[in-house]
Design an enzyme around this catalytic site. Structure first.
Site, PDB file in Angstrom:
ATOM      1  CB  CYS A  54      -0.961  -0.005   1.181  1.00 20.01           C
ATOM      2  SG  CYS A  54      -2.332  -1.147   0.908  1.00 20.01           S
ATOM      3  CG  ASP A  86     -16.725   5.011   4.466  1.00 19.87           C
ATOM      4  OD1 ASP A  86     -15.877   4.223   4.942  1.00 19.87           O
ATOM      5  OD2 ASP A  86     -17.794   5.284   5.043  1.00 19.87           O
ATOM      6  CG  ASP A 104      -7.838  -1.574  -1.988  1.00 23.11           C
ATOM      7  OD1 ASP A 104      -8.828  -1.608  -1.251  1.00 23.11           O
ATOM      8  OD2 ASP A 104      -6.935  -0.722  -1.902  1.00 23.11           O
ATOM      9  CG  ASP A 127     -11.316  -0.922   1.381  1.00 25.29           C
ATOM     10  OD1 ASP A 127     -11.033  -0.460   2.503  1.00 25.29           O
ATOM     11  OD2 ASP A 127     -10.639  -0.704   0.359  1.00 25.29           O
ATOM     12  CG  ASP A 263      -9.700  -1.132   5.553  1.00 28.35           C
ATOM     13  OD1 ASP A 263      -9.984   0.057   5.277  1.00 28.35           O
ATOM     14  OD2 ASP A 263      -9.417  -1.982   4.693  1.00 28.35           O
TER      15      ASP A 263
HETATM   16 CO    CO Z   1     -10.138   0.994   3.523  1.00 34.81          CO
HETATM   17 CO    CO Z   2      -9.035   0.575  -0.152  1.00 32.37          CO
END
Ligand code: CO
Ligand code: CO
Length: 556
Positions: A54, A86, A104, A127, A263
């Site tokens: 990430c 969000d 993602d 998510d 998260d």
């Molecule tokens: Co997230």
């Molecule tokens: Co995400």
């Protein structure tokens, strides 16, 4: 090929001339389906990426600017849209069920293709769980340098992802692939939740406590792995957490009716929690000492092993929102560390929080902890981070930096045999030790560092400028370390400089000898003392150190 030759441009890649260099040198035309031999054997994925996991996200600040000019959503069925920031978008296709959509994609933070696929899947599902929804189906997205790496690696990535999705009860029903210069993988996931049961990143209230369900430090630990500081146990620890689904954590959150949730991923703990704090207009207190952390994160952070995303994340959280009281900066960095497939952050009443943690434990998650509480309502939001201050980060830095560097040196030497590492190896202030004729060993690594003088700023040295060498990453942390080592302590500065001179001679670092001779003189060292220090260096360095020193004297 005919068209390409006629045009003088490759029709597959218009930026390349035709005939292209590969055709001229190797007589291979990739456009005609001819292939250079593909790397075979095991592929280490992280060797093929720039920013891992990430940490490869575009920073929140840049993203905000880019997204600001885009058209608004004009669809009354959308109840959570882009502007909410969000975890996922939500659309009501009928009155009873919310449809939750997320995607993602990121670059590998681990070397094994199958494991990378598992992490990508767990991360994408997260998510959906962070919204309190059930995952229903997924599509894969993969970028892969198909002409450079073995196709089996791509299949393994997908197999890892599909099997992790299956563990979650989700089918991967399709996907999209790109021939890409850098490996990337991720999933678009669709989920559902009963209307009114969504857990959003707003609505936290006074009296709630905050739970984090996985440890922090995946980004910092994998970065430490990329520079050779982390060992296989450290990597195994983060893999275990990154491949763990947040499914149960999400289901329980719905059961206990959390007031807000998200998260923790690329934007860091503070990046993600700050959204909830701002949206809910609350003041929270995070107890640093209560945070679940991977075992060496404090060491890595104290010694400066931090990925670039730490700065980007720090910039994206308004400084007036955060009050660190006495937490040292190196520990603050942990809270700005990018996480991959991190835990859920859940706001619950204290009673429910205890039950939540106990039930999560039954499902095999021992990580979850209460990390703080909502102290009051506060317009605009506020985050206070407290700590008892029991961690002596200065002493960690002094003890551990040399150890980590010795690890790297030992492994590069075992890899390269007779290598040419400078006495201030990777990431250090190489300019003052630019003569690379030395060959130090791991046991000497701790000592070699003192051949650089800490006080002066060697990054500004003209020799580096003349040679147009890049400045090393994280050199400020190393300067800090050097400054600490060079300070007067049980041994005074003059004697430290004399030691540095002896080491410079035995390590045959010409610029170090010059710098340390001058530094020792400045401290009042006499010619006789300097000459004895040089003799010490020669006695340990042997005939070659003697030769080196004689040449240095003759050339001046
Ligand atoms: Co997230
Ligand atoms: Co995400």
């Amino acid at each position: 090929m005919q068209r390409s030759i006629a045009l003088g441009h490759c029709v597959c890649d218009p930026q390349k001339p035709c005939p292209c260099p590969v055709f001229k040198e190797k007589d291979i035309c990739e456009c005609a389906g001819e292939r250079l031999p593909v790397k075979s054997g095991t592929v280490r994925l992280t060797e093929n990426v720039r920013a891992a996991g990430c940490a490869s996200k575009i920073g929140k600040k840049d993203l905000k600017e880019i997204l600001s000019g885009l058209p608004d959503i004009d669809d009354s069925r959308v109840i959570v849209g882009r502007s909410a920031g969000d975890d996922a978008g939500v659309i009501m296709l009928d009155e009873s069920t919310a449809t939750v959509l997320t995607v993602d994609v990121f670059a590998p933070s681990v070397d094994d293709p199958y494991t990378f696929g598992q992490i990508a899947a767990a991360n994408s599902l997260s998510d959906i769980y962070a919204m309190g929804a059930d995952a229903q189906a997924a599509l894969s997205i993969i970028g892969f340098p198909i002409h450079e790496l073995p196709p089996e690696a791509m299949r393994e990535i997908l197999r890892g992802g599909i099997e992790k999705m299956a563990e979650a009860g989700v089918s991967v029903i399709g996907g999209h692939s790109i021939n890409d210069s850098e490996i990337k993988c991720g999933f678009a996931v669709t989920g559902t939740a009963p209307a009114g049961k969504l857990q959003k990143n707003t609505g936290a209230k006074f009296g709630d406590v905050i739970i984090l369900t996985k440890p922090l430090g995946t980004g910092i630990t994998s970065f430490a792995g990329q520079i050779g500081w982390a060992d296989s146990e450290d990597i195994t620890q983060i893999i275990k957490s990154m491949t763990m689904l947040n499914k149960r954590a999400g289901e329980l959150m719905r059961k206990y009716n959390a007031s807000a949730a998200t998260d923790v991923t690329g934007f860091s703990l503070l990046g993600h929690i700050s959204e909830i704090v701002k949206n809910s207009n609350i003041e929270i207190e995070i107890d640093f000492d209560a945070l679940p952390l991977f075992s060496k994160v404090v060491d890595f952070a104290a010694c400066g092993a931090l990925p670039g995303a730490v700065e980007r994340n720090r910039e994206s959280v308004a400084p007036e929102l955060i009050d660190f009281t006495t937490l040292p900066e190196c520990l603050q960095n942990i809270l700005y560390g990018p996480e991959t497939s991190g835990g859920l952050l859940v706001f619950l009443t204290e009673d429910d929080a205890q039950k939540y943690i106990a039930e999560l434990k039954e499902s095999g998650n021992d990580y979850a902890r209460i990390i703080g509480k909502v102290c009051s309502e506060s317009t605009g939001g506020k985050i206070r981070v407290k700590s008892a201050g029991n961690l002596d980060t200065d002493s960690i830095r002094l003890r551990k930096t040399a150890k980590f560097k010795a690890r790297v040196q030992a492994s590069t030497e075992s890899n390269a045999g007779d290598n040419q590492s400078s006495c201030c190896d990777s990431g250090a202030e190489s300019s003052c030790c630019s003569d690379t004729n030395n060959s130090s060993n791991a046991a000497q690594a701790e000592a070699t560092q003192s051949c650089c003088s800490g006080g002066d700023d060697p990054r500004e040295s003209t020799s580096q400028k003349q040679r147009n060498l890049p400045a090393p990453a994280a050199s400020s942390e190393f300067s800090g370390y050097m400054a600490a080592v060079n300070k007067s302590g049980a041994i005074d500065v003059k004697n430290k400089k004399l030691m540095a001179l002896a080491l410079s001679v035995s390590h045959k670092c010409a610029e170090c000898v010059i710098i340390n001779t001058e530094a020792a003189r400045k401290q009042g060292a006499t010619d006789a003392e300097l000459s004895e220090a040089v003799a010490m260096g020669i006695s340990f360095g042997g005939a070659s150190a003697n030769m080196f020193y004689q040449q240095l004297v003759n050339n001046r």
